[in-house]
Design a protein around this motif. Structure first.
Motif, PDB file in Angstrom:
ATOM      1  N   ILE A  38       0.850  -1.188   0.000  1.00  0.00           N
ATOM      2  CA  ILE A  38       0.000   0.000   0.000  1.00  0.00           C
ATOM      3  C   ILE A  38       0.889   1.242   0.000  1.00  0.00           C
ATOM      4  O   ILE A  38       1.744   1.408   0.878  1.00  0.00           O
ATOM      5  CB  ILE A  38      -0.970  -0.029   1.203  1.00  0.00           C
ATOM      6  CG1 ILE A  38      -1.917  -1.225   1.039  1.00  0.00           C
ATOM      7  CG2 ILE A  38      -1.728   1.285   1.306  1.00  0.00           C
ATOM      8  CD1 ILE A  38      -2.841  -1.467   2.184  1.00  0.00           C
ATOM      9  N   GLN A  39       0.683   2.104  -1.009  1.00  0.00           N
ATOM     10  CA  GLN A  39       1.510   3.313  -1.173  1.00  0.00           C
ATOM     11  C   GLN A  39       1.394   4.212   0.048  1.00  0.00           C
ATOM     12  O   GLN A  39       0.290   4.376   0.554  1.00  0.00           O
ATOM     13  CB  GLN A  39       1.053   4.111  -2.407  1.00  0.00           C
ATOM     14  CG  GLN A  39       1.238   3.371  -3.699  1.00  0.00           C
ATOM     15  CD  GLN A  39       2.658   3.476  -4.229  1.00  0.00           C
ATOM     16  OE1 GLN A  39       3.589   3.782  -3.474  1.00  0.00           O
ATOM     17  NE2 GLN A  39       2.826   3.191  -5.504  1.00  0.00           N
ATOM     18  N   SER A  40       2.467   4.847   0.464  1.00  0.00           N
ATOM     19  CA  SER A  40       3.780   4.624  -0.102  1.00  0.00           C
ATOM     20  C   SER A  40       4.606   3.675   0.768  1.00  0.00           C
ATOM     21  O   SER A  40       5.314   2.799   0.249  1.00  0.00           O
ATOM     22  CB  SER A  40       4.515   5.955  -0.259  1.00  0.00           C
ATOM     23  OG  SER A  40       4.479   6.670   0.972  1.00  0.00           O
ATOM     24  N   VAL A 101       0.632  -5.698   1.938  1.00  0.00           N
ATOM     25  CA  VAL A 101       1.685  -5.220   2.844  1.00  0.00           C
ATOM     26  C   VAL A 101       1.474  -3.751   3.171  1.00  0.00           C
ATOM     27  O   VAL A 101       1.231  -2.934   2.267  1.00  0.00           O
ATOM     28  CB  VAL A 101       3.085  -5.401   2.205  1.00  0.00           C
ATOM     29  CG1 VAL A 101       4.175  -4.932   3.158  1.00  0.00           C
ATOM     30  CG2 VAL A 101       3.316  -6.858   1.796  1.00  0.00           C
ATOM     31  N   ASP A 102       1.559  -3.407   4.453  1.00  0.00           N
ATOM     32  CA  ASP A 102       1.530  -1.995   4.823  1.00  0.00           C
ATOM     33  C   ASP A 102       2.550  -1.735   5.922  1.00  0.00           C
ATOM     34  O   ASP A 102       3.015  -2.667   6.580  1.00  0.00           O
ATOM     35  CB  ASP A 102       0.124  -1.553   5.250  1.00  0.00           C
ATOM     36  CG  ASP A 102      -0.120  -0.065   4.957  1.00  0.00           C
ATOM     37  OD1 ASP A 102       0.847   0.645   4.600  1.00  0.00           O
ATOM     38  OD2 ASP A 102      -1.272   0.382   5.087  1.00  0.00           O
ATOM     39  N   ASP A 103       2.899  -0.466   6.102  1.00  0.00           N
ATOM     40  CA  ASP A 103       3.882  -0.149   7.141  1.00  0.00           C
ATOM     41  C   ASP A 103       3.252  -0.141   8.526  1.00  0.00           C
ATOM     42  O   ASP A 103       3.772  -0.757   9.454  1.00  0.00           O
ATOM     43  CB  ASP A 103       4.631   1.162   6.839  1.00  0.00           C
ATOM     44  CG  ASP A 103       3.717   2.345   6.545  1.00  0.00           C
ATOM     45  OD1 ASP A 103       2.480   2.166   6.496  1.00  0.00           O
ATOM     46  OD2 ASP A 103       4.237   3.456   6.362  1.00  0.00           O
ATOM     47  N   VAL A 104       2.102   0.546   8.664  1.00  0.00           N
ATOM     48  CA  VAL A 104       1.447   0.643   9.969  1.00  0.00           C
ATOM     49  C   VAL A 104      -0.025   0.239   9.843  1.00  0.00           C
ATOM     50  O   VAL A 104      -0.728   0.734   8.955  1.00  0.00           O
ATOM     51  CB  VAL A 104       1.532   2.082  10.533  1.00  0.00           C
ATOM     52  CG1 VAL A 104       0.807   2.179  11.877  1.00  0.00           C
ATOM     53  CG2 VAL A 104       2.987   2.520  10.684  1.00  0.00           C
TER      54      VAL A 104
HETATM   55 MG    MG Z   1       0.166   4.425   4.428  1.00  0.00          MG
END
Ligand code: MG
Ligand code: 5GP
Length: 176
Positions: A38-40, A101-104
């Motif tokens: 998921i951007q970015s 996939v995501d960061d948070v």
């Molecule tokens: Mg985001």
């Protein structure tokens, strides 16, 4: 304001290496596995995971990205509305084992919107979720299959995930 380092560079590296192993274990290898970030931030993390998986298995998995835009008007609401922006998935998801996939991971609304968007790209065999940080406060019945670090946060706190100029993750800091 205080800043606490949750993961430094090697901590991130170890977490993503472990997640890569877990993805391979759960899917019994990388056949039919594709990553969609998921951007970015999530797209950068997805690329790191694909590099890790390539080191482990000697083969590359396809990586795409999806953009979920948060409407600014709704930014102050407790339940921000999210819309789907640009999607860059140059392969079919039909029958694939998709790892989102995501960061948070926070309320889960971004993931809900991403699931909606993914379904427009064919019919995956299954969709799994990998996140670097789960900061809690879910508002939807969504959970991650692969988590780098669970970080209990207050609503006032922010998890800062920084990337260098090559979009490689540098560190994760909890800002109070
Ligand atoms: Mg985001
Ligand atoms: P959710 O939709 O689950 O509420 O929020 C997740 C999305 O918002 C993710 O794409 C993530 O990048 C961003 N986000 C939410 N909370 C944080 C945070 O504390 N730090 C960062 N870096 N991103 C966040």
């Amino acid at each position: 304001s205080t800043q606490t380092v949750i993961l430094d560079n090697s901590g991130i590296r170890r977490a993503l290496t472990r997640i890569s192993h877990e993805i391979l274990e759960k899917n019994k290898g990388l056949a039919d596995v594709v990553l969609v970030g998921i951007q970015s931030g999530g797209a950068y993390i997805a690329r790191e995971i694909s590099l890790c998986m390539e080191i482990i298995e000697g083969e590359r998995v396809p990586v795409g990205s999806i953009d979920i835009t948060l409407y600014r008007d709704d930014f102050k609401q407790q339940a921000p509305h999210k819309s789907v922006g640009k999607t860059d998935i140059s392969f079919s998801l039909e029958g694939k084992r998709v790892v989102l996939v995501d960061d948070v991971l926070f309320t889960g609304r971004t993931i809900r919107a991403a699931l909606d968007a993914l379904m427009d790209h064919g019919r995956p065999c299954c969709i799994q979720l990998a996140v670097l940080i789960d900061r809690g406060h879910r508002e939807l019945p969504i959970r991650a299959d692969f988590v780098g670090r669970n970080v209990p946060t207050s609503l006032k706190e922010n998890v800062a995930v920084s990337f260098d100029d090559q979009q490689q993750p540098v560190e994760v800091v909890l800002e109070k």
